[in-house]
Write a protein that holds these residues in place. Structure first.
Motif, PDB file in Angstrom:
ATOM      1  N   ILE A 218      20.703   6.697  -3.944  1.00  0.00           N
ATOM      2  CA  ILE A 218      20.723   6.020  -5.243  1.00  0.00           C
ATOM      3  C   ILE A 218      20.213   4.595  -5.090  1.00  0.00           C
ATOM      4  N   SER A 219      19.223   4.237  -5.915  1.00  0.00           N
ATOM      5  CA  SER A 219      18.727   2.867  -5.969  1.00  0.00           C
ATOM      6  C   SER A 219      18.744   2.412  -7.418  1.00  0.00           C
ATOM      7  N   GLY A 220      19.745   1.608  -7.755  1.00  0.00           N
ATOM      8  CA  GLY A 220      19.884   1.125  -9.130  1.00  0.00           C
ATOM      9  C   GLY A 220      20.104   2.270 -10.098  1.00  0.00           C
ATOM     10  N   LEU A 221      19.853   1.979 -11.380  1.00  0.00           N
ATOM     11  CA  LEU A 221      20.004   3.031 -12.381  1.00  0.00           C
ATOM     12  C   LEU A 221      18.815   3.965 -12.253  1.00  0.00           C
ATOM     13  N   GLN A 222      19.061   5.223 -11.966  1.00  0.00           N
ATOM     14  CA  GLN A 222      17.961   6.184 -11.877  1.00  0.00           C
ATOM     15  C   GLN A 222      18.425   7.497 -12.478  1.00  0.00           C
ATOM     16  N   SER A 223      17.470   8.344 -12.822  1.00  0.00           N
ATOM     17  CA  SER A 223      17.859   9.556 -13.526  1.00  0.00           C
ATOM     18  C   SER A 223      18.553  10.516 -12.564  1.00  0.00           C
ATOM     19  N   PRO A 224      19.501  11.316 -13.105  1.00  0.00           N
ATOM     20  CA  PRO A 224      20.271  12.241 -12.255  1.00  0.00           C
ATOM     21  C   PRO A 224      19.386  13.214 -11.490  1.00  0.00           C
ATOM     22  N   ASN A 225      18.236  13.603 -12.034  1.00  0.00           N
ATOM     23  CA  ASN A 225      17.417  14.559 -11.267  1.00  0.00           C
ATOM     24  C   ASN A 225      16.773  13.919 -10.040  1.00  0.00           C
ATOM     25  N   ILE A 226      16.497  12.606 -10.114  1.00  0.00           N
ATOM     26  CA  ILE A 226      15.979  11.923  -8.926  1.00  0.00           C
ATOM     27  C   ILE A 226      17.078  11.843  -7.868  1.00  0.00           C
ATOM     28  N   THR A 227      18.278  11.478  -8.305  1.00  0.00           N
ATOM     29  CA  THR A 227      19.411  11.437  -7.376  1.00  0.00           C
ATOM     30  C   THR A 227      19.578  12.788  -6.692  1.00  0.00           C
ATOM     31  N   GLU A 228      19.526  13.838  -7.485  1.00  0.00           N
ATOM     32  CA  GLU A 228      19.710  15.184  -6.953  1.00  0.00           C
ATOM     33  C   GLU A 228      18.601  15.519  -5.945  1.00  0.00           C
ATOM     34  N   LYS A 229      17.370  15.167  -6.292  1.00  0.00           N
ATOM     35  CA  LYS A 229      16.232  15.467  -5.412  1.00  0.00           C
ATOM     36  C   LYS A 229      16.402  14.770  -4.052  1.00  0.00           C
ATOM     37  N   ILE A 230      16.734  13.470  -4.088  1.00  0.00           N
ATOM     38  CA  ILE A 230      16.836  12.733  -2.828  1.00  0.00           C
ATOM     39  C   ILE A 230      18.081  13.166  -2.056  1.00  0.00           C
ATOM     40  N   ALA A 231      19.136  13.492  -2.793  1.00  0.00           N
ATOM     41  CA  ALA A 231      20.351  13.978  -2.132  1.00  0.00           C
ATOM     42  C   ALA A 231      20.052  15.277  -1.376  1.00  0.00           C
ATOM     43  N   GLN A 232      19.277  16.150  -1.993  1.00  0.00           N
ATOM     44  CA  GLN A 232      18.902  17.414  -1.330  1.00  0.00           C
ATOM     45  C   GLN A 232      18.103  17.138  -0.056  1.00  0.00           C
ATOM     46  N   ILE A 233      17.199  16.174  -0.158  1.00  0.00           N
ATOM     47  CA  ILE A 233      16.392  15.830   1.018  1.00  0.00           C
ATOM     48  C   ILE A 233      17.291  15.264   2.120  1.00  0.00           C
ATOM     49  N   SER A 234      18.263  14.427   1.726  1.00  0.00           N
ATOM     50  CA  SER A 234      19.161  13.841   2.737  1.00  0.00           C
ATOM     51  C   SER A 234      19.964  14.940   3.435  1.00  0.00           C
ATOM     52  N   ARG A 235      20.342  15.957   2.667  1.00  0.00           N
ATOM     53  CA  ARG A 235      21.096  17.053   3.278  1.00  0.00           C
ATOM     54  C   ARG A 235      20.204  17.874   4.205  1.00  0.00           C
ATOM     55  N   ARG A 236      19.009  18.191   3.715  1.00  0.00           N
ATOM     56  CA  ARG A 236      18.087  19.024   4.491  1.00  0.00           C
ATOM     57  C   ARG A 236      17.755  18.375   5.843  1.00  0.00           C
ATOM     58  N   TYR A 237      17.583  17.060   5.852  1.00  0.00           N
ATOM     59  CA  TYR A 237      17.196  16.383   7.098  1.00  0.00           C
ATOM     60  C   TYR A 237      18.379  15.700   7.783  1.00  0.00           C
ATOM     61  N   GLN A 238      19.559  15.985   7.293  1.00  0.00           N
ATOM     62  CA  GLN A 238      20.796  15.424   7.846  1.00  0.00           C
ATOM     63  C   GLN A 238      20.728  13.905   8.001  1.00  0.00           C
ATOM     64  N   LEU A 239      20.345  13.259   6.926  1.00  0.00           N
ATOM     65  CA  LEU A 239      20.375  11.803   6.894  1.00  0.00           C
ATOM     66  C   LEU A 239      21.630  11.374   6.140  1.00  0.00           C
ATOM     67  N   LEU A 240      22.209  10.252   6.559  1.00  0.00           N
ATOM     68  CA  LEU A 240      23.337   9.691   5.835  1.00  0.00           C
ATOM     69  C   LEU A 240      22.834   9.143   4.501  1.00  0.00           C
ATOM     70  N   ALA A 241      23.722   9.116   3.523  1.00  0.00           N
ATOM     71  CA  ALA A 241      23.327   8.685   2.180  1.00  0.00           C
ATOM     72  C   ALA A 241      23.810   7.271   1.908  1.00  0.00           C
ATOM     73  N   SER A 242      22.887   6.419   1.432  1.00  0.00           N
ATOM     74  CA  SER A 242      23.270   5.067   1.042  1.00  0.00           C
ATOM     75  C   SER A 242      23.031   4.886  -0.448  1.00  0.00           C
ATOM     76  N   CYS A 243      23.558   3.796  -0.994  1.00  0.00           N
ATOM     77  CA  CYS A 243      23.313   3.493  -2.399  1.00  0.00           C
ATOM     78  C   CYS A 243      23.358   1.989  -2.595  1.00  0.00           C
ATOM     79  N   GLY A 244      22.566   1.502  -3.524  1.00  0.00           N
ATOM     80  CA  GLY A 244      22.558   0.072  -3.780  1.00  0.00           C
ATOM     81  C   GLY A 244      21.812  -0.237  -5.059  1.00  0.00           C
TER      82      GLY A 244
END
Ligand code: MN
Ligand code: MN
Ligand code: MN
Length: 275
Positions: A218-244
Motif C-alpha cells: 500500500i502506498s497512500g490512497l490507492q484503489s483496492p484492486n491495486i492493493t490486491e494485485k500487489i498483495a498477490q505478487i508479495s505472496r507469490r514471491y514471498q516478500l514482506l508487505a510494507s505500507c506508507g
C-alpha cells in the motif's frame, strides 16, 4: 496498530520538519513510524527524539533513487543503521549524482531563459537533499508557473526540457547498501512505475535475488484492486508487505499520514522484523 513506513521531511523534499512530521503522525493515530527521506538520514535523529517523547515506535528509514534496466525506481531501506559507514558512502555517492543532475537541469532551463535555477532551487532546499520539487517550487516562486504540478508538466516531467536522465545506481547496488547498513530493502510504490504485471514480476524476481525482502503493498490512497494485485505478487514471491503514505505535505488527501487501507490479512507485515 497504524503503521506508516514511508514519509518525508524538510531533510529532503517534505514541507514539515522532522519534529513536526512526527507530531502530525501522532495526531493522525500513527503508532509505528518510519521517516524515509530521499538519499539522506539527516532528519532521523530529531524525528526519533520526538517519537520517543510522544511514546511512538520509530524506525530509521531512507528512500534511495535507483534504476532497474534503465527504469527509474525507488528503494526504501527500513531499519538502517544511520551511523553505518556503508550508508554514509552510499549517501555521498547519491549526493554527487544529484548535484550533477541539478546542474544539468539548471543548464537546460537556462536555454529557455529561466536563469539562476540552480541557486534558486538550492536556496529553497536550504541544505536539504536537492530534488526536482525544489526546482518546481522555484519555478512557481518566480512566476513561471502557477503550481508545482504545472512546473512538472511544462518543464521538469518526462520529455520536457528539464527532464535530465540521471545515472542512478543499479537497484542491486542499492539493495546491497541497505543490507550492509543492516536494513530491509523495500520496493517503493510499485504502481508508480506503470509497469505491466509481467514486467513488475520480473523486477520483483530480480530484486529478490539481489537480497530485497519487501514491497509496499500500500502506498497512500490507492484503489483496492491495486492493493490486491500487489498483495498477490508479495505472496507469490514471498516478500514482506510494507505500507506508507509517502507523505510530503499537509492537505494532500491521497498521502495523509497513516490514512490508507489495511494490508490484506494473508500478507506478512514487514514490521514483524522489529517486533
Ligand atoms: Mn519526494
Ligand atoms: Mn518515491
Ligand atoms: Mn517517497
Amino acid at each position: 496498530m497504524i503503521v506508516d513506513f514511508h514519509t518525508h521531511t524538510t531533510a529532503s523534499d517534505g514541507i514539515l520538519s522532522p519534529t513536526e512530521l512526527v507530531s502530525r503522525a501522532n495526531s493522525h493515530g500513527v503508532n509505528f513510524l518510519a521517516v524515509t527521506d530521499h538519499d539522506t538520514v539527516d532528519g532521523l535523529s530529531a524525528a526519533k527524539v520526538q517519537a520517543s517523547q510522544l511514546g511512538m515506535r520509530f524506525l530509521n528509514g531512507i528512500e534511495f533513487s535507483a534504476q532497474w534496466h534503465g527504469i527509474a525506481v525507488h528503494i526504501v531501506g527500513l531499519g538502517v543503521d544511520a551511523d553505518s559507514e556503508a550508508l554514509a558512502s552510499a549517501i555521498l555517492t547519491q549526493k554527487l549524482a544529484r548535484s550533477k543532475r541539478a546542474e544539468l537541469i539548471a543548464e537546460r532551463l537556462a536555454r529557455v531563459k529561466i536563469d539562476d535555477a540552480l541557486d534558486g532551487a538550492t536556496a529553497l532546499a536550504g541544505g536539504a537533499t536537492l530534488t526536482r520539487p525544489h526546482f518546481a517550487r522555484f519555478l512557481v516562486e518566480q512566476g513561471y508557473c502557477q503550481t508545482e504540478s504545472e512546473a512538472f508538466r511544462r518543464y521538469l516531467g518526462a520529455g520536457k526540457i528539464g527532464d535530465v536522465k540521471n545515472e542512478w545506481p543499479d537497484f542491486s547496488q542499492v539493495v546491497e547498501w541497505i543490507r550492509l547498513a543492516n536494513g530491509v530493502a523495500v520496493i517503493a510504490h510499485p504502481e508508480k512505475y506503470k509497469m505491466t504485471r509481467t514486467k513488475l514480476c520480473r523486477f520483483v524476481e530480480e530484486f529478490k535475488s539481489a537480497g530485497g525482502e519487501a514491497i509496499e503493498v500500500i502506498s497512500g490512497l490507492q484503489s483496492p484492486n491495486i492493493t490486491e494485485k500487489i498483495a498477490q505478487i508479495s505472496r507469490r514471491y514471498q516478500l514482506l508487505a510494507s505500507c506508507g503514505s509517502d507523505f510530503h505535505m499537509p492537505n494532500q488527501k491521497w498521502q495523509e499520514l497513516g490514512s490508507f487501507g489495511k494490508l490484506p490479512s494473508f500478507c506478512e507485515p514487514v514490521w514483524q522484523v522489529w517486533s
